[in-house]
Design a protein around this motif. Structure first.
Motif, PDB file in Angstrom:
ATOM      1  N   ALA A  45      -5.356 -21.247  30.086  1.00  0.00           N
ATOM      2  CA  ALA A  45      -5.360 -22.476  29.277  1.00  0.00           C
ATOM      3  C   ALA A  45      -6.469 -22.415  28.232  1.00  0.00           C
ATOM      4  CB  ALA A  45      -5.538 -23.690  30.183  1.00  0.00           C
ATOM      5  N   LYS A  46      -7.557 -21.731  28.549  1.00  0.00           N
ATOM      6  CA  LYS A  46      -8.647 -21.578  27.584  1.00  0.00           C
ATOM      7  C   LYS A  46      -8.198 -20.753  26.381  1.00  0.00           C
ATOM      8  CE  LYS A  46     -12.541 -22.058  30.784  1.00  0.00           C
ATOM      9  NZ  LYS A  46     -13.796 -21.444  31.293  1.00  0.00           N
ATOM     10  N   VAL A  47      -7.339 -19.784  26.617  1.00  0.00           N
ATOM     11  CA  VAL A  47      -6.793 -18.976  25.518  1.00  0.00           C
ATOM     12  C   VAL A  47      -5.915 -19.834  24.618  1.00  0.00           C
ATOM     13  CG1 VAL A  47      -5.187 -17.111  24.973  1.00  0.00           C
ATOM     14  CG2 VAL A  47      -6.937 -16.767  26.719  1.00  0.00           C
ATOM     15  N   ILE A  48      -5.037 -20.625  25.223  1.00  0.00           N
ATOM     16  CA  ILE A  48      -4.150 -21.491  24.445  1.00  0.00           C
ATOM     17  C   ILE A  48      -4.973 -22.439  23.569  1.00  0.00           C
ATOM     18  CG2 ILE A  48      -2.325 -23.230  24.550  1.00  0.00           C
ATOM     19  CD1 ILE A  48      -1.491 -20.421  25.524  1.00  0.00           C
ATOM     20  N   GLU A  49      -6.030 -23.002  24.145  1.00  0.00           N
ATOM     21  CA  GLU A  49      -6.878 -23.923  23.396  1.00  0.00           C
ATOM     22  C   GLU A  49      -7.598 -23.208  22.259  1.00  0.00           C
ATOM     23  OE1 GLU A  49      -8.385 -27.444  22.157  1.00  0.00           O
ATOM     24  OE2 GLU A  49      -6.848 -27.104  23.688  1.00  0.00           O
ATOM     25  N   ASN A  54      -8.356 -22.349  16.458  1.00  0.00           N
ATOM     26  CA  ASN A  54      -8.633 -21.365  15.403  1.00  0.00           C
ATOM     27  C   ASN A  54      -7.426 -21.035  14.536  1.00  0.00           C
ATOM     28  OD1 ASN A  54     -11.562 -20.298  15.892  1.00  0.00           O
ATOM     29  ND2 ASN A  54     -10.653 -20.418  17.940  1.00  0.00           N
ATOM     30  N   ALA A  55      -6.356 -21.800  14.685  1.00  0.00           N
ATOM     31  CA  ALA A  55      -5.150 -21.540  13.912  1.00  0.00           C
ATOM     32  C   ALA A  55      -5.404 -21.637  12.406  1.00  0.00           C
ATOM     33  CB  ALA A  55      -4.039 -22.508  14.321  1.00  0.00           C
ATOM     34  N   HIS A  56      -6.391 -22.443  12.026  1.00  0.00           N
ATOM     35  CA  HIS A  56      -6.691 -22.604  10.606  1.00  0.00           C
ATOM     36  C   HIS A  56      -7.279 -21.340   9.978  1.00  0.00           C
ATOM     37  CE1 HIS A  56     -10.551 -23.335  12.588  1.00  0.00           C
ATOM     38  NE2 HIS A  56     -11.136 -23.060  11.427  1.00  0.00           N
ATOM     39  N   LYS A 263     -10.176 -14.180  18.879  1.00  0.00           N
ATOM     40  CA  LYS A 263     -10.590 -15.443  19.492  1.00  0.00           C
ATOM     41  C   LYS A 263      -9.974 -15.606  20.886  1.00  0.00           C
ATOM     42  CE  LYS A 263     -13.076 -17.063  16.063  1.00  0.00           C
ATOM     43  NZ  LYS A 263     -14.551 -17.258  16.197  1.00  0.00           N
ATOM     44  N   ALA A 264      -8.716 -15.213  21.025  1.00  0.00           N
ATOM     45  CA  ALA A 264      -8.039 -15.319  22.316  1.00  0.00           C
ATOM     46  C   ALA A 264      -8.698 -14.423  23.363  1.00  0.00           C
ATOM     47  CB  ALA A 264      -6.564 -14.956  22.159  1.00  0.00           C
ATOM     48  N   ALA A 268     -10.348 -15.438  26.868  1.00  0.00           N
ATOM     49  CA  ALA A 268      -9.820 -14.852  28.107  1.00  0.00           C
ATOM     50  C   ALA A 268     -10.954 -14.356  29.009  1.00  0.00           C
ATOM     51  CB  ALA A 268      -8.869 -13.706  27.774  1.00  0.00           C
ATOM     52  N   LEU A 269     -11.977 -13.771  28.405  1.00  0.00           N
ATOM     53  CA  LEU A 269     -13.108 -13.270  29.183  1.00  0.00           C
ATOM     54  C   LEU A 269     -13.937 -14.390  29.798  1.00  0.00           C
ATOM     55  CD1 LEU A 269     -14.281 -10.313  26.903  1.00  0.00           C
ATOM     56  CD2 LEU A 269     -13.167 -10.143  29.136  1.00  0.00           C
TER      57      LEU A 269
END
Length: 365
Positions: A45-49, A54-56, A263-264, A268-269
């Motif tokens: 879920a942290k990756v999705i967030e 950071n999509a911008h 960023k993902a 993840a880490l």
């Protein structure tokens, strides 16, 4: 039209079948994919967030130094950032290594069946291949082949644990083999699944820092595709001595990994709970596959990964896989490797239930 001669007979890597393609071809609405060793739990879920936040940045080139992720990886392995190179999947770093070390006058060495891209990238460089007759890692045979052809062999691949079969050497066996090789030969340890192996058996754990402290000719390869569930974002890394890393960097194209992938991977880490849940779920479900194989008297390879290999004597895997596709279940047929076997990714409990139900019906016919 003429092309470079090395393309003659060069196979195209065949990934697992796509869910949408199977749905269209077989007219099945609910398709499950147990073929490409993707994380059954998806991703953190942290990756999705992190991706949302950071999509911008999608219109911007990434930080080509990849400093943030390198710092995270360096902390994880207790090494320096100068010992790290990041690629679009660990297979891109295999490509870098091939171009750095292989040419038409030398060769690489691997066990009989392992990751197909070792050979494909070597052929890009017109290098010769030496493979053991044993399908899995037979170190004695590897040593004999290396000794016989050591003037030619400049790269050795050990897949720890091995894809697509699942077997795994102990750390002590790996170290013994590294010491056997000449200093100019790079021993590439493909550790894409090593976290799975280390969880199951501590004797299988390969420590990147320990490798750096003891060997100058080893490249440690890791990926975010499996344990961390980032297969769709294509990101992995290599760890080696500074001289080797700098040589690989000369081949790397700029901006080879996207902003969102970087960023993902950082996010993840940061999620150890997701990692623990993935490992526990995987091996609990693996026991069900082992039990199922025993009930139906199917041979299987003791697996240290997130997949299991079933081997058949009487049933043809082309037929088995085709019948499963008609039921909306994708697994990996290993006929292309010369084995009447299948590789099955350990899925979610409900997906595994469906596999057992449909496969048992097909198998007894």
């Amino acid at each position: 039209m003429e092309f470079n001669a090395y393309l003659d007979g060069l196979p195209i890597y065949e990934p697992g079948k796509d869910i949408d393609a199977v749905a269209r071809e077989y007219g099945v609405k609910d398709v499950i994919k147990l073929a490409s060793n993707e994380n059954a739990l998806g991703t953190s879920a942290k990756v999705i967030e992190a991706i949302k936040q950071n999509a911008h940045l999608a219109h911007l080139y990434p930080d080509d130094n990849m400093s943030e992720l390198k710092e995270k990886i360096a902390q994880k392995h207790k090494i320096k950032t100068t010992n790290i190179i990041i690629g679009a999947g660990s297979d891109q770093i295999i490509e870098f290594l091939s171009h750095a070390k292989l040419n038409s006058k030398n060769a690489y060495l691997q066990c009989g069946i392992s990751f197909a891209m070792y050979g494909i990238y070597a052929k890009h460089c017109s290098a010769k291949a030496y493979k053991t007759t044993s399908k899995t890692h037979d170190l004695q045979e590897l040593k004999e082949l290396y000794k016989k052809h050591k003037d030619e062999i400049k790269v050795v691949y050990l897949c720890i644990p091995n894809n697509p079969l699942g077997d795994c050497l102990d750390k002590d066996e790996v170290y013994d083999f590294i010491k056997f090789c000449d200093k100019d030969c790079v021993v590439a340890l493909d550790c894409a699944y090593n976290d799975f192996a280390a969880f199951k058996d501590s004797k299988k754990k390969i420590d990147a820092k320990d490798l750096l402290d003891n060997f100058d000719n080893v490249l440690f390869l890791a990926t975010f595709s499996k344990l961390y569930g980032l297969g769709g974002l294509r990101i992995g890394y290599g760890i080696a001595n500074k001289e080797l890393i700098q040589s690989l960097y000369k081949i790397r194209a700029p901006f080879n990994v996207s902003n969102l992938s970087l960023k993902a991977a950082v996010a993840a880490l940061d999620d150890e709970d997701f990692v623990k849940r993935t490992l526990n779920t995987n091996f609990n479900e693996m026991k069900r596959y082992e039990k199922f194989a025993k009930e139906f008297e199917i041979s299987y390879i003791n697996s240290y990964t997130n997949f299991i290999t079933y081997i058949f004597e009487k049933k043809n895997t082309n037929d088995l896989c085709e019948k499963l596709l008609k039921k909306g279940i994708i697994i990996r047929n290993l006929q292309s490797y010369g084995m009447n076997a299948v590789r099955i990714t350990i899925g979610k409990s409900e997906d595994n239930d469906r596999f057992f139900d449909e496969f048992s019906k097909i198998y007894v016919l």
